[in-house]
Design an enzyme around this catalytic site. Sequence first.
Site, short mmCIF file in Angstrom:
data_model
loop_
_atom_site.label_atom_id
_atom_site.label_comp_id
_atom_site.label_asym_id
_atom_site.label_seq_id
_atom_site.Cartn_x
_atom_site.Cartn_y
_atom_site.Cartn_z
N CYS B 132 -0.89 -1.41 4.26
CA CYS B 132 -0.55 -1.85 2.89
C CYS B 132 0.83 -2.49 2.80
CB CYS B 132 -0.63 -0.65 1.94
SG CYS B 132 0.17 0.84 2.56
N HIS B 252 3.82 -0.19 -4.06
CA HIS B 252 4.91 -0.17 -3.08
C HIS B 252 5.92 -1.26 -3.44
CE1 HIS B 252 2.65 2.57 -0.78
NE2 HIS B 252 2.29 1.84 0.24
#
Lengths: 352, 352
Positions: B132, B252
């Site tokens: 990710c 994130h």
Amino acid sequence: MERNTGYHVAVVGATGAVGEQMLKTLDALEFPISQLTLLSSARSAGKKISFKDEEYTVQEAKPESFEGVDIALFSAGGSVSKLLAPEAVKRGAVVVDNTSAFRMDPNVPLVVPEVNENDLHDHNGIIANPNCSTIQMVVALEPIRQAFGLKKVVVSTYQAVSGAGHLAIDELKSQAEAMLKGETVEPKFLPVKADKKHYPIAFNAIPQIDVFQENGFTYEEMKMINETKKIMHMPELKVAATCVRLPVVAGHSESVYIEVEKEGVSTDEVRTLLSQADGVTLEDNPEEQIYPMPLLAEGKPDVFVGRIRKDLDEDRGFHLWVVSDNLLKGAAWNSVQIAWSLVKQDLLTRKN
Amino acid sequence: MERNTGYHVAVVGATGAVGEQMLKTLDALEFPISQLTLLSSARSAGKKISFKDEEYTVQEAKPESFEGVDIALFSAGGSVSKLLAPEAVKRGAVVVDNTSAFRMDPNVPLVVPEVNENDLHDHNGIIANPNCSTIQMVVALEPIRQAFGLKKVVVSTYQAVSGAGHLAIDELKSQAEAMLKGETVEPKFLPVKADKKHYPIAFNAIPQIDVFQENGFTYEEMKMINETKKIMHMPELKVAATCVRLPVVAGHSESVYIEVEKEGVSTDEVRTLLSQADGVTLEDNPEEQIYPMPLLAEGKPDVFVGRIRKDLDEDRGFHLWVVSDNLLKGAAWNSVQIAWSLVKQDLLTRKN
């Protein structure tokens, strides 16, 4: 006056988050106090604060509040310092100022005792305490600079809300509580109280600390850049910073990439160096999952360093993870350390 | 079989945090599905899941589960992929694998469609979906690489707990609740469930994601380093990463420092470039306090980029702040994009 009975100390901003820690630190470091004056804005005047089993009433800070004061610790915002620090100096006090008001003034030493204690000798009544995120970084970097030289620093910060005061702590907690219940929140304080927009901090990360400058960096980022160069006496040092506010109550963390001058330095050499460094506690054992974290640093005066790694591509590159309680070494502890150093080096205006 | 009636899709790990988003993404991207098979571990088998108003019973994933499957989206951990992905391929399926099991296998393309869609042509049945934190970074960096060249990347991450699954989300929330009440917490899951020690994530920052490698970097950090080089076809690129887990539910963030090849590039040139880039949404207006934040990125498929600044010392240095929902572009969305690209480029094993 008899020697060594102590000093008349004033704390300006005594009701704030840093002021609170200053009183705890004066106690913890057994600072010799003959008289204590607690000052604040008109709004907080009248509050009662206990220190060493005695109760003090906080008074409004005015020029005449500093009559007879030997050491004044300021932490009530830049505008208060600009107005009142010169008044305190005029009345014979030495000021340790925890705001950004005088930090870049060439006539004002900017001091982290582990790094540049000698600069105190050049003081003209005011000594500036650096920005919290700067202090912990230079404590970790100075031993490396001394041993291997330092060319470049790129830092990304992970900063706690306590740096923005009691209101920010309350805002984080009340937002977290509301969001856990699925309620919406109305941010009012962070990232900067006086700025146009406010964003939730709970379960978020805000890449803005202090206001933006014309060059696109925030003032917090420029503080780290300029103060690091001044404290380390390295105007030529390459420093870049990205400062980010986190949903952490206390303790700033920093991911620091550096390039040293010397070739062939090993990770173990950096570890050994930092394990012996003043003010640094090495917490670096990946195998045992030992590394610094803000939740563990809260309430401790040390600068914790771990995750030390040599860069995989740059022989002179290293990565460090640096954590410290921003209200202690980043603010109150460093200020009181400066005050103690002034006493020990006999650098106060009025000799006791 | 009639063309364009759709494909038999299997989702392995359908009950997990990423599996859940895969189903939402298949729906959002209107993926042509003729048959849907939802698979999981024995433990989660039997659970009911709704998709497009139909209820499905999750079955235990076994080799024979893949009979007749055209596309299998795997996100049930590396060991499941290692065991079952080859079984799915053997039965004619093409696998898009969201674990690290095959990412660095030279026979397996590692694909972010905005960056290296053409690599899909070399697939041998398995395509790996990158980590990710890698995906969102390369989406932001590829346009810069194409226009100005790229020499060096230093990234510090600010990662959400959702990347560690439902259990980690629950752990963050229950810890935050307990700590707000002043109760002590007993961490059981983060930073790594299978590792020796566990630390609280609420109101903390943990500089460990995945397990430590012998070189002192974590596996997450090495994934970012190695995957970036592979996806961008730049084995010579200098990449360094420090990965940190935050008390953020989803999204994130990354503080990225880069050095480009070309001299004299301006901040505005980088902004203009990224404002036109595939998959990127520019959020960069300091004057209006516009910058990406995880709380705003949650649930959106874009990679948000802001805080773009030219370094003050390095002419070829730039700083960026990159945010994306790690379960979407970082996982489910990218996987389904890959599946769609396989369909459009006619790269499935069984032609529909």
